[in-house]
Design a protein around this motif. Sequence first.
Motif, short mmCIF file in Angstrom:
data_model
loop_
_atom_site.label_atom_id
_atom_site.label_comp_id
_atom_site.label_asym_id
_atom_site.label_seq_id
_atom_site.Cartn_x
_atom_site.Cartn_y
_atom_site.Cartn_z
N UNK A 6 0.73 -1.07 -0.11
CA UNK A 6 -0.18 -0.03 -0.05
C UNK A 6 0.66 1.04 0.02
N UNK A 7 1.95 1.19 0.51
CA UNK A 7 2.81 2.51 0.70
C UNK A 7 3.30 2.70 -0.84
N UNK A 8 3.86 1.87 -1.42
CA UNK A 8 4.22 1.77 -2.97
C UNK A 8 2.99 2.38 -3.59
N UNK A 9 1.88 1.73 -3.62
CA UNK A 9 0.70 2.10 -4.10
C UNK A 9 0.29 3.57 -4.12
N UNK A 10 0.30 4.24 -2.78
CA UNK A 10 0.20 5.65 -2.46
C UNK A 10 1.28 6.44 -3.17
N UNK A 11 2.64 5.95 -3.14
CA UNK A 11 3.40 6.72 -4.09
C UNK A 11 3.35 6.75 -5.37
N UNK A 12 3.03 5.67 -5.97
CA UNK A 12 2.64 5.89 -7.22
C UNK A 12 1.33 6.84 -7.66
N UNK A 13 0.47 6.73 -6.83
CA UNK A 13 -0.39 7.45 -7.09
C UNK A 13 -0.02 8.91 -7.06
N UNK A 14 0.71 9.31 -5.93
CA UNK A 14 1.28 10.58 -5.83
C UNK A 14 2.06 11.07 -7.03
N UNK A 38 22.04 -14.06 0.75
CA UNK A 38 21.97 -14.26 -0.97
C UNK A 38 20.71 -13.86 -1.58
N UNK A 39 19.72 -14.72 -0.80
CA UNK A 39 18.12 -14.84 -1.12
C UNK A 39 17.72 -13.50 -1.23
N UNK A 40 18.07 -12.60 0.15
CA UNK A 40 17.49 -11.42 0.26
C UNK A 40 18.33 -10.42 -0.74
N UNK A 41 19.35 -10.55 -1.20
CA UNK A 41 19.93 -10.07 -2.16
C UNK A 41 19.20 -9.95 -3.61
N UNK A 42 18.67 -11.35 -3.97
CA UNK A 42 17.92 -11.55 -4.92
C UNK A 42 16.55 -10.79 -4.93
N UNK A 43 16.15 -10.82 -3.49
CA UNK A 43 14.86 -9.95 -3.30
C UNK A 43 14.95 -8.39 -3.48
N UNK A 44 16.09 -8.10 -3.12
CA UNK A 44 16.30 -6.55 -3.15
C UNK A 44 15.85 -6.09 -4.51
N UNK A 45 16.40 -6.50 -5.47
CA UNK A 45 16.08 -6.05 -6.90
C UNK A 45 14.59 -6.12 -7.21
N UNK A 46 13.68 -7.18 -7.11
CA UNK A 46 12.52 -7.10 -7.38
C UNK A 46 11.65 -6.14 -6.50
N UNK A 47 12.14 -6.04 -5.38
CA UNK A 47 11.52 -4.97 -4.16
C UNK A 47 11.67 -3.45 -4.79
N UNK A 48 12.84 -3.38 -5.02
CA UNK A 48 13.23 -2.05 -5.42
C UNK A 48 12.84 -1.47 -6.81
N UNK A 49 12.78 -2.61 -7.90
CA UNK A 49 12.30 -2.57 -9.18
C UNK A 49 11.00 -2.35 -9.21
N UNK A 50 10.02 -3.05 -8.29
CA UNK A 50 8.75 -2.95 -8.70
C UNK A 50 7.87 -1.76 -8.54
N UNK A 51 8.39 -1.15 -7.43
CA UNK A 51 7.60 0.25 -7.26
C UNK A 51 8.11 1.27 -8.50
N UNK A 52 9.54 1.19 -8.72
CA UNK A 52 9.90 1.79 -9.98
C UNK A 52 9.09 1.74 -11.37
N UNK A 53 8.98 0.33 -11.43
CA UNK A 53 8.28 -0.09 -12.72
C UNK A 53 6.84 0.56 -12.39
#
Length: 1475
Positions: free
Chosen positions: A406-414, A515-530
């Motif tokens: 929801x935080x990302x959703x709010x930011x995207x709306x703004x 290592x798994x969290x590093x893999x997670x880092x990209x989708x978590x940061x890229x998804x809001x940007x996308x």
Amino acid sequence: MCAAFLEEYCGSVFWVGLTILLLLCQEGVRRKEKAVDSSSLFLFWLLLVLCDIFPFQTLIREALRLVRDVPRFSLFYISFGLTLIALILSALADMSPETKELVKKNPGAGATFLSRITFNWFNGMVMKGYKKPLVQEDMWELNEADSTSYISQRFNHHMQFELGKARIRFQKELKDKLLKNRSKSMEAPSQSNGLGKGVSQDVLMMVRTFKYTKQPVQEEKGKKDDENKKKEVTNYPNSWLVTTIYKTFKWLLIESAFFKLLQDLLAFVSPQLLKLMISFTQDKSSYAWEGYLYAVLLLVVALLQSLFLQQYLQRCFVLGMKVRTALMAAVYKKALVMSNDNRKESTVGETVNLMSADAQRFNDVTNFIHLLWSCPLQIMVSIVFLWMDLGPSTLAGVAVMLLMVPVNGLLANQAKKIQRENMKSKDKRLKIMNEILNGIKTLKLFAWEPSLQTQVEDIRGEELKVMRKFAYLTSFSTFISNCAPTLVSLATFAVFVAVSSDNILTAEKAFTSISLFNILRQPLSMLPMLIASIVQTTVSKKRLEKFLGGDDLENDIVCHDPSFNFAVSICDGSFAWEKDSEPLLKSVSLGIKPGGLVAVVGAVGSGKSSLLSALLGEMHRTKGFINIQGSFAFIPQQAWIQNATLRDNILFGSPYEEQRFEDVLEACALGPDLKLLSAGDLTEIGEKGINLSGGQKQRVSLARAAYSQADIFLLDDPLSAVDSHVGKINVLDKSMGKTLPNNAELSFFYYFVSLQTRVLVTHGVSFLPCVDEVVILVNGRVSEVGSYQSLRASKGAFSEFLDTYGTEQSNQTSSEDGCHNKEDFISDSEDNQSDVPLADAVSLMLRRENSIRRSQRGNRSRLRKNSNLKSPENTKKGQRLIEKETMETGQVKFSVWFQYVQAMGWGYAFWALFIYIIQNVAFIGQNLWLSDWTNDAVEHYNQTYSPMKRNTRVGVFGALGMTQGLFVFLGTLLLTNAAVNASRVLHSKLLNNVLRVPMVFFDTTPLGRVLNRFAKDIFTIDEVIPQMFSSWIMYLLGILGTIVFLCLSTPLFIIVIIPLAAIYFFVQRFYIPTSRQLRRLESVSRSPIYSHFGETMSGLSVIRAYNHQERFMKHNEVTIDENLKTIFLRIMSNRWLAIRLQFLGNLVVFFAAVFAVISRNSIDSGLVGLSISYALNVTLTLNFVVSITSQLETNIVAVERVSEYSELENEAPWVTQHRPSEKWPEVGSLQFVDYKVRYRPELDLVLKGISCDISGTEKIGIVGRTGAGKSSLANCLFRIIEAAEGRILIDNLDISTIGLHDLRNRLTIIPQDPVLFSGTLRMNLDPFDKFSNEELWRVLELSHLKDYVAGLKEGLKHEVAEGGENLSVGQRQLLCLARALLRKSQILILDEATAAVDLETDDRIQNTIRKEFSHCTVLTIAHRLHSIMDSSRVMVLDAGKIVEFDSPSNLMEKRGYFYSMAKDAGITHESETTL
């Protein structure tokens, strides 16, 4: 025995048969057209060789002891050798002769499988780029599937289908709404609308229309916004563009998705191998080969991952490029066929933005569209693996991630809201910049630059406010995305150790999880940007759907029925510019016989030009019909000239026939002009025809029509700009197809159109006796039709008008045919529109036409028209006038970086860097803390884990993570603020300088090129560079931190890091020159796309009239293709680099693992885990650093390009210390002292020693043939061009000693091109608010506009549309007169321009000028000799020298130059003067 034999060998035969069958199938596939090798065959032999390696080494080891089975041993090594040869051969290309030819132009077409996956085929371009700066000619040809025509064809095919479906849906929705509204109105009482029951639906509709169209300007903004939103939802077919894009490019999407899936799955293999590696280091009894096996597997997995990733990225970027191309081609095609309702809704800025910013947004979002499914997939698989290691405590991390949604959703709306605001500001700024550049000559003549500069800077201020908002939002979003992995891992580890005292965090668990969290880092940061990017693209999607989904011009307005007796028939036709507006032409009925010559006359605004537009099918038909027999040639009132050679302008796509071409040139009096041009008919005509005079442009326009051999000629008063002494007799005397005495010259219509049907719109009356029929238009209705004689005899309104304003006819006496003289006279009287701003005829009728009117600013042609005369430089250079865009080469200078950082502010830059370094320290600290934490598992083996120690571990880990996030937030905040500051400074410098460069710069530079600086380059500085700069610093510091850590934890690593760093540096240095130059070429090749688009829009009516839409679309495709060549190669260059750097990164992982195996006895498992997980991370980071470094260096070219125009040489200062007195000039005397001038240093003089004295209040007429230097003289007075020698004195003050604005503010000119700017009427008259309303109303009364302005609802606050297009040309000319009256200068330069007004208004203007400027010195540049016959003196110029200078009567007696010109114009005595 037999059964066993059969079973064994039949099985073998079966497998052999199957293998042969598969090979045959594979051979069939390989034989497809243009295939040069087989990827499947190569992979087959490769796998065979790899599988044979194990028996290979086994047999070797056995052979060292004893070879037991010699035949088997020998056969194996022979077959292995043959397999190896087969592998090598399958890696080579097998090319046909045709393919070899193709490979010369495009090496990619002959690339083998190995070359394709490693991008080795691109080596040639990298080598070439490294050796010398690349140029456009070095670019390779495109594959057919990547060309604009192929992409556009496929896109249009799917668009027609999807748009058709969307229109049906839209109609259905409208129908449903209408039914709903009807049912509501049926239920409501009939009196509710305040009208009686008997009121018809039409009246209700009119009331409703009136209500919406006549809203008061003061209406609340909020209501308007709501209405706009509602309109946006309902007034166009939507939700079809994405489906169209998908259907057009689905196979490319599917291919890229396949590679992305493979790469994602392989990403999860590395953490599992890491787990095995940590177990290996903990278990000291394991064999060493296990460790080396894991190291090799890590390398193989990383290599495969790299290969799949690059194939995926290549396809995605090519897909983005294709989507952008499809949209640009679709916008261009739509612009050619769009209806007028659609056109008026889009301004210039908006349409340019559709082709640049909006198409680019689709390009950007398409590049990463697969992350929409890839990110959730990566998150899910990560959670599964984490669950296997950490159990249910993983859910704590998942819960944190879900809270982020929801935080990302709010930011995207703004972000969406801010983006919408940003696009509006950008549109406004580009719109006004386009107007400034189009009207730059007017701005300079009136010294209005500061006012318009303030307007632009105010809009830019709003834009920067929005950008700052977006910057804060970005910083917060970055903070969230950086904290996300820390919060997720913190929650997971904390819960894991808290739920049970038995749960101790081991190195295995921690670093596999990390290592798994590093893999997670990209989708978590890229998804809001996308999501934010998709949100931005949604705005663009709506804009594109609205534009592309709008109505096209109706094809059925004009019928072509051959059974009619008339060439042109209009039957009871009513026509409007918009569907819902009142018809401008009402109940028009007209029949023109084949071969007939018809003149259409009427007052300004009576609908003459609209009548021609209706015949061309440009207007909306409300009733009646038009029938046309044959093709059209259209000559607009304001000549439209292309940036091409003179020959190409005349041929206009027709094949070249020498004799016909020569005849046309002679007929249109272009012969003498060709002698003045450096390369004759092959001379390049500059953008907007700037190196031709107004008369020459119009004659080229006439020649184009003559060469076309059309059946029907529509002439919208084109003869107004034809010089009386050049084209009058042969263009006009015989123009009507009548042979006149004493004239043996070829005539325009005599040879070419005497048999064709001609419709001539004119304000002139003198030659009306010679036409077959005269049509009188009054307020959009046909008032009278008939021959001149019959109309005179009827004694109607037309006859009275002639008696009042046509008396000059009776004064003319000549022994020659009366008709001859009358025609001579009208040609002269009409010869005044030399330099009007070119604009599409339809545009003049629309409120807001959406084209970059390159063609405005036509008066520039005066400035340049002599520049080619006998110029040796020009002859050497050939016919080029517009030189190719200059382009920096080599490495981006350090000064460019310095300039950008300086614009950011040193304080901002230092603190941002410092904070990022601290953030990096916190990151390393957090990981070292985790490494130390995992050692607790060894220390507390079989012991109770103290809660206090556990809490300390969790607390410090979380605190370091949050500190890291906080510092990223602060760093990003500082950097984005600095970037906004840089944007403000750079734009301000650019604008400030562009307004101060000399006029000659604008004459030789296409507007698209300048506008590109304000559009694309400023967009790059605003939005692209800041984001990259921030990422670059973070990644660079990250990689340095990793390397330092690896060297500290595994000292052996220093051995390999030095050669790896050297290779890394070499690859980067090798690649960057090519990449940088490709980016520059891309910028340079983008400008012609916009220039051609603007040129097309300004000549839209001409292109449609000649039916040349298809040819212009083809030209657009070629222009876009040139740009695509550079984009495609840039994409490939990035992939070429990435694959090499990732291989280097993979070696870092391999060596980290190998050294961990070697040092397993000396380092603990925690550090092993940390060093390998860091190394795994470095592979991607390495690639990011170089690609971002390269992209940053190639994007910083925007700063370089903006800086180039910010440092152009300026004209003289606007204000100097030496200022004239407030009352200067009091007398108005002028003195030219041996005045010489040239346009550019390398050109010949255009004024060659002018010397004369002009007393105050004298009225001077200036005449001369084309190229004599008349307009150059006026330009010199305003110092538009500076003296080469000599000086000009005004009231004994040398004008070169004072500031330009002090000079230009004290002089007044009524220019030929009535340029207006969007804004209020008041702003157009008085941009600095110096005068009171009373003074403004007074000048409006004197210029005969008071009644018109008083009738407008907003009066002086009435909004003038872009380019003044909601006013007629005549009204615009009157506004220019009002400007002059307001200035009250002592010196007036009158560049006569009244062809756009009717005779009555012309008469009033002349009287106003005589009365109001009686106390002034008036210089009249005369294109109509009769208007200067009452001057004090007449100056006759020829070839830049004064050949005669005396009173008109004395000059007539001398029988010299002036006498011959007057005789040509039918003036034989001074008394025969004026209207």
